[in-house]
Design a protein around this motif. Structure first.
Motif, PDB file in Angstrom:
ATOM      1  N   UNK A 180      -9.078 -18.406  16.626  1.00  0.00           N
ATOM      2  CA  UNK A 180     -10.366 -18.195  16.114  1.00  0.00           C
ATOM      3  C   UNK A 180     -10.259 -16.972  15.137  1.00  0.00           C
ATOM      4  N   UNK A 181     -10.552 -17.253  14.062  1.00  0.00           N
ATOM      5  CA  UNK A 181     -10.487 -16.376  12.752  1.00  0.00           C
ATOM      6  C   UNK A 181     -11.795 -15.772  12.613  1.00  0.00           C
ATOM      7  N   UNK A 182     -11.951 -14.476  13.320  1.00  0.00           N
ATOM      8  CA  UNK A 182     -13.209 -13.647  12.866  1.00  0.00           C
ATOM      9  C   UNK A 182     -13.604 -13.300  11.443  1.00  0.00           C
ATOM     10  N   UNK A 183     -14.676 -12.896  11.480  1.00  0.00           N
ATOM     11  CA  UNK A 183     -15.391 -12.365   9.972  1.00  0.00           C
ATOM     12  C   UNK A 183     -14.434 -11.589   9.488  1.00  0.00           C
ATOM     13  N   UNK A 184     -13.805 -10.182  10.122  1.00  0.00           N
ATOM     14  CA  UNK A 184     -13.047  -9.410   9.668  1.00  0.00           C
ATOM     15  C   UNK A 184     -11.614  -9.789   9.271  1.00  0.00           C
ATOM     16  N   UNK A 185     -11.215 -10.892   9.868  1.00  0.00           N
ATOM     17  CA  UNK A 185      -9.931 -11.512   9.390  1.00  0.00           C
ATOM     18  C   UNK A 185     -10.129 -12.085   7.901  1.00  0.00           C
ATOM     19  N   UNK A 186     -11.046 -12.974   7.869  1.00  0.00           N
ATOM     20  CA  UNK A 186     -11.506 -13.899   6.953  1.00  0.00           C
ATOM     21  C   UNK A 186     -11.820 -12.648   5.626  1.00  0.00           C
ATOM     22  N   UNK A 187     -12.248 -11.477   5.687  1.00  0.00           N
ATOM     23  CA  UNK A 187     -12.481 -10.628   4.606  1.00  0.00           C
ATOM     24  C   UNK A 187     -11.237  -9.931   4.436  1.00  0.00           C
ATOM     25  N   UNK A 227      -4.249  -6.600   4.213  1.00  0.00           N
ATOM     26  CA  UNK A 227      -3.436  -6.365   5.471  1.00  0.00           C
ATOM     27  C   UNK A 227      -3.998  -5.618   6.477  1.00  0.00           C
ATOM     28  N   UNK A 228      -4.642  -4.423   6.060  1.00  0.00           N
ATOM     29  CA  UNK A 228      -5.055  -3.110   7.163  1.00  0.00           C
ATOM     30  C   UNK A 228      -6.313  -3.883   7.528  1.00  0.00           C
ATOM     31  N   UNK A 229      -7.061  -4.651   6.771  1.00  0.00           N
ATOM     32  CA  UNK A 229      -8.506  -5.106   7.463  1.00  0.00           C
ATOM     33  C   UNK A 229      -8.112  -6.067   8.429  1.00  0.00           C
TER      34      UNK A 229
END
Lengths: 124, 141
Positions: A100-107, B124-126
């Motif tokens: 699951x790719x959450x919103x923070x990862x997408x950002x 990457x940090x995010x």
């Protein structure tokens, strides 16, 4: 044109290969100790998995494309641009590994893509 | 110690090893391939002599050795951590690749390129602040 084709192979074949390897690794399960013996048995175990070999084949294709492009482009240009594999990796991991790719990862991935674009502008 | 904390304790050193070995490998490959000359043909007949020159280059093998070390560290990470976490986390290597290409290959890195690399690292940090695993633990022993 050659350059674009090579980048495509580096990103798509390389990422698809890593997804196959990740799938093989997850089927072995988490590695708990790091003795030489258990690492060797881990490597041997992985070589029995078809996903591992498919992954190695695809990653090899990506690797040879990388060698070709490095023969005429700068390392500090090629490697950052190949960070496009982030976006490819996220879509692939979602579709193929069920992550699951959450919103923070997408950002984060979107920001990486902006960085890649800026590096592309620095092309010589 | 929580499970997440324990995961991070073994994840971080392996990520650090990846960040150094991967870029170093690429720098050696770049050095080897620049010595071979431009490869733009896909014809097998053209590729055979190039391949033999590539295989005879010492830097290629040095690069492959570094990348092999990187690959093993990477595989170990992938047995417990999400791919979509490992890939971005190890990619702080974009900063180290720029530094190494500048120091070892003498590549001139424009301000624009440093900016691009910095933005990549910010991305990457995010991503790195998210949890290492989102799927279940299939074969927990």
């Amino acid at each position: 044109m050659v350059e674009a084709a090579l980048f495509f192979l580096i990103v798509v074949a390389g990422t698809a290969g890593e997804l196959c390897v990740s799938r093989a690794m997850k089927s072995i399960g988490e590695v708990h100790d790091f003795s030489l013996k258990s690492i060797l048995s881990f490597v041997l175990q992985s070589l029995h998995l078809p996903w591992m070999w498919l992954g190695i084949a695809l990653m090899s294709l990506g690797f040879f494309s990388l060698l070709a492009i490095l023969s005429f482009q700068e390392v500090s240009f090629v490697v950052p641009v190949s960070a496009l594999s982030y976006a490819a990796g996220a879509f692939g991991a979602k579709a193929f590994l069920g992550e699951r790719i959450n919103r923070n990862r997408w950002i984060g991935i979107a920001v990486v893509c902006i960085g890649v674009t800026i590096v592309w502008w620095s092309r010589k | 110690m929580t499970h997440t904390r324990r995961l991070q304790l073994k994840t971080l050193p392996l990520i650090l090893i990846s960040i150094v070995l991967g870029p170093l490998g690429n720098v050696f490959l770049g050095k080897a391939m620049k010595g071979i000359g431009s490869v733009t043909s896909a014809r097998i007949l053209d590729l055979v002599p190039i391949a033999s020159r590539v295989l005879a280059s010492g830097y290629i093998w040095l690069g492959i050795a570094c990348l092999l070390g990187f690959f093993i560290a990477h595989m170990l990470l992938l047995t417990w951590a999400d791919y979509s976490y490992v890939q971005p986390a190890t990619s702080l290597s974009y900063l180290s690749i720029s530094i190494l290409s500048y120091l070892l290959l003498g590549e001139t890195i424009s301000l624009l390129r440093w900016l691009g690399v910095a933005v990549i690292c910010l991305g990457v940090f995010l991503v790195g602040r998210t949890s290492p695993r989102t799927t279940g633990a299939p074969n927990r022993g």
